[in-house]
Design an enzyme around this catalytic site. Structure first.
Site, short mmCIF file in Angstrom:
data_model
loop_
_atom_site.label_atom_id
_atom_site.label_comp_id
_atom_site.label_asym_id
_atom_site.label_seq_id
_atom_site.Cartn_x
_atom_site.Cartn_y
_atom_site.Cartn_z
N HIS A 292 -14.03 0.41 29.67
CA HIS A 292 -13.62 1.81 29.88
C HIS A 292 -12.49 1.90 30.87
O HIS A 292 -12.68 1.77 32.07
CB HIS A 292 -14.83 2.63 30.35
CG HIS A 292 -15.96 2.62 29.37
ND1 HIS A 292 -15.83 3.15 28.11
CD2 HIS A 292 -17.20 2.09 29.43
CE1 HIS A 292 -16.97 2.97 27.45
NE2 HIS A 292 -17.81 2.33 28.23
N PHE B 266 -30.63 8.19 29.74
CA PHE B 266 -30.27 9.49 30.30
C PHE B 266 -30.33 10.56 29.21
O PHE B 266 -29.60 10.48 28.22
CB PHE B 266 -28.86 9.42 30.89
CG PHE B 266 -28.56 8.10 31.52
CD1 PHE B 266 -27.51 7.32 31.08
CD2 PHE B 266 -29.37 7.61 32.54
CE1 PHE B 266 -27.24 6.08 31.64
CE2 PHE B 266 -29.10 6.36 33.10
CZ PHE B 266 -28.03 5.60 32.64
N ASP C 234 -29.35 13.24 27.46
CA ASP C 234 -28.20 14.15 27.30
C ASP C 234 -28.25 14.76 25.91
O ASP C 234 -29.32 14.87 25.32
CB ASP C 234 -26.90 13.34 27.49
CG ASP C 234 -26.66 12.43 26.29
OD1 ASP C 234 -25.53 12.40 25.80
OD2 ASP C 234 -27.61 11.79 25.83
N ASP D 221 -28.59 2.40 26.77
CA ASP D 221 -28.05 3.76 26.75
C ASP D 221 -26.52 3.74 26.68
O ASP D 221 -25.91 4.38 25.83
CB ASP D 221 -28.50 4.51 28.01
CG ASP D 221 -27.89 5.90 28.07
OD1 ASP D 221 -26.67 6.01 28.28
OD2 ASP D 221 -28.63 6.87 27.88
N TYR D 222 -25.91 2.99 27.60
CA TYR D 222 -24.44 2.89 27.61
C TYR D 222 -23.93 2.48 26.23
O TYR D 222 -22.99 3.05 25.71
CB TYR D 222 -23.98 1.84 28.61
CG TYR D 222 -23.97 2.21 30.07
CD1 TYR D 222 -23.91 1.21 31.03
CD2 TYR D 222 -23.99 3.53 30.52
CE1 TYR D 222 -23.86 1.50 32.38
CE2 TYR D 222 -23.95 3.84 31.87
CZ TYR D 222 -23.89 2.81 32.81
OH TYR D 222 -23.84 3.10 34.15
N ASP E 282 -21.69 4.82 23.71
CA ASP E 282 -20.37 4.38 23.23
C ASP E 282 -20.36 4.29 21.72
O ASP E 282 -19.37 4.64 21.06
CB ASP E 282 -20.00 3.02 23.85
CG ASP E 282 -19.73 3.14 25.36
OD1 ASP E 282 -19.83 2.11 26.05
OD2 ASP E 282 -19.45 4.26 25.85
N1 LIG Z 1 -26.96 9.20 27.76
C1 LIG Z 1 -25.72 9.20 28.24
N2 LIG Z 1 -25.09 10.38 28.39
C2 LIG Z 1 -23.83 10.35 28.88
C3 LIG Z 1 -23.17 9.18 29.26
C4 LIG Z 1 -21.90 9.57 29.74
C5 LIG Z 1 -20.79 8.74 30.26
N3 LIG Z 1 -21.15 7.41 30.63
C6 LIG Z 1 -20.14 6.45 30.31
C7 LIG Z 1 -19.38 6.13 31.49
C8 LIG Z 1 -19.50 4.86 31.81
C9 LIG Z 1 -20.46 4.21 30.97
O1 LIG Z 1 -19.91 3.03 30.46
C10 LIG Z 1 -20.73 5.16 29.85
O2 LIG Z 1 -20.08 4.79 28.69
C11 LIG Z 1 -21.84 10.96 29.62
N4 LIG Z 1 -23.00 11.38 29.12
C12 LIG Z 1 -23.39 12.71 28.69
O3 LIG Z 1 -22.94 12.85 27.34
C13 LIG Z 1 -22.52 14.20 27.12
C14 LIG Z 1 -21.03 14.19 26.87
O4 LIG Z 1 -20.81 13.63 25.60
P1 LIG Z 1 -19.39 13.96 24.85
O5 LIG Z 1 -19.35 15.49 24.69
O6 LIG Z 1 -19.48 13.18 23.57
O7 LIG Z 1 -18.30 13.45 25.81
C15 LIG Z 1 -22.87 14.97 28.37
O8 LIG Z 1 -24.22 15.43 28.30
C16 LIG Z 1 -22.78 13.87 29.43
O9 LIG Z 1 -23.56 14.18 30.58
C17 LIG Z 1 -23.86 7.94 29.09
O10 LIG Z 1 -23.37 6.82 29.37
N5 LIG Z 1 -25.12 8.02 28.58
#
Ligand SMILES: Nc1nc2c(c(CN[C@H]3C=C[C@H](O)[C@@H]3O)cn2[C@@H]2O[C@H](COP(=O)(O)O)[C@@H](O)[C@H]2O)c(=O)[nH]1
Length: 341
Positions: free
Chosen positions: A53, A237, A239, A314-315, A319
């Site tokens: 990233h 997480f 979301d 999760d990550y 992705d």
């Molecule tokens: N479960 C989970 N939810 C995550 C993330 C992340 C960002 N993490 C990245 C950063 C570094 C790591 O390498 C991850 O790749 C954001 N969110 C949530 O998603 C939603 C946004 O989605 P969209 O509208 O499509 O961008 C929003 O609720 C946001 O709070 C995660 O990793 N896991």
């Protein structure tokens, strides 16, 4: 926090009592098999947080920790009414949407000399300044911009008062315990209190507190202050993206009534029974996928250099959802506006 089930206990209780959301055993296994193929690759590694990233900090210093803190303090609600008409942020020749538009705006501000990651700045930043920092290249603003402003002021003031203005001090107070850090964050910062009720019990998801611990672990590369002995106790997480990808992969199923509601784009509210079932079953589903994956790795006799945990799954799945956005077009995510995820 007394009388509140932990996120893992909450997820199990919800999954056992859910009426509109179901975990599909065969789907869990097929996702575990998909992940098995990735198990020895770069994806399921803490280093992936930086190598995969470009917007994430590459350093592991105090500034990087404070970058993580301010982005996870604002890490909520990026979806737009119409996916083809949304908030976009151009940065260094690329255009970002969703969560990444937040990170791009933070990095753009820093490049413009705006100290957006310093508590002494965002504790008193004005609404106009926040609107400028998080400005969109389209006429669609970043959602909940007033809430983001209020939360920046509130969080900045507390970080100054309680932790000398640096989240690294909060991390060091947790003495390398992920659970201690998560609870210190929830107790200290009101906007992280992702707590609700389900079937008469007080339950927690702590989505932003858990991802803050996870991103702190990642930015510190699992070393030094970030060497949390209990990092694997953190759950996925809850979301709005992960449920969508678990539904797409067949690990989750929704009742016809719920599916119809989501396909119509109906909004849910924070704490609704169906919203809690979606979030809770997603968390429990990833716990089961992790267990199944560890069994498959054991059977295969693979030697893992790093422990696989719910964070790394999760990550990867988050992705995956981004990389397969087009394929997931017909699969709905639940629409809700709140400051918790
Ligand atoms: N479960 C989970 N939810 C995550 C993330 C992340 C960002 N993490 C990245 C950063 C570094 C790591 O390498 C991850 O790749 C954001 N969110 C949530 O998603 C939603 C946004 O989605 P969209 O509208 O499509 O961008 C929003 O609720 C946001 O709070 C995660 O990793 N896991």
């Amino acid at each position: 926090m007394d009388g509140i089930l932990t996120p893992r206990e909450s997820a199990r209780f919800i999954a056992e009592n859910s009426q509109d959301v179901f975990i599909d055993g065969a789907g869990v296994r097929s996702v575990a098999e998909l992940l098995l193929a990735k198990a020895s690759g770069p994806d399921l590694r803490v280093a992936g947080w930086k190598t995969l990233h470009e917007l994430n900090p590459k350093s592991a210093d105090e500034a990087a920790v404070n970058w993580v803190f301010v982005t996870d303090t604002l890490n909520f609600s990026f979806w737009s009414e119409h996916d083809e008409h949304k908030c976009l942020v151009g940065y260094k020749g690329k255009t970002y949407s969703g969560y990444w538009s937040l990170c791009a705006a933070v990095n753009r501000a820093l490049d413009e000399g705006i100290p957006i990651t310093s508590a002494s700045y965002y504790a008193t930043v004005t609404l106009e300044q926040v609107q400028h920092i998080f400005r969109s290249d389209t006429d669609v603003l970043m959602p909940l911009i007033e809430d983001r402003h209020r939360i920046l002021n509130e969080t900045g003031k507390i970080l100054l008062e309680k932790f000398g203005g640096s989240f690294l001090n909060c991390v060091q107070k947790s003495e390398q315990s992920a659970q201690k850090l998560m609870h210190l964050v929830v107790e200290s910062f009101p906007s992280y209190r992702d707590i609700t009720e389900f079937e008469g019990k007080r339950i927690s998801f702590y989505k932003r507190a858990q991802i803050l611990v996870a991103d702190t672990w990642s930015v510190l590369e699992g070393k030094g202050d970030g060497c949390f002995k209990d990092i694997s106790s953190i759950t996925m997480f809850a979301d709005y993206r992960l449920p969508q990808v678990l539904l797409h992969l067949g690990a989750l199923r929704y009742s016809d009534e719920l599916l119809k509601k989501l396909l119509k784009g109906e909004m849910l509210s924070y704490g609704d029974k169906q919203e809690v079932e979606i979030r809770g079953c997603s968390v429990w589903c990833v716990e089961l996928i992790r267990d199944c994956l560890l069994e498959l790795i054991e059977k295969k006799g693979e030697k893992m250099s790093e422990e696989i945990n719910a964070i790394l799954l999760d990550y990867y799945l988050w992705d995956y959802a981004h990389d397969h956005r087009a394929k997931m077009n017909g699969i709905p995510f639940h629409r809700i506006r709140c400051i918790y995820y």
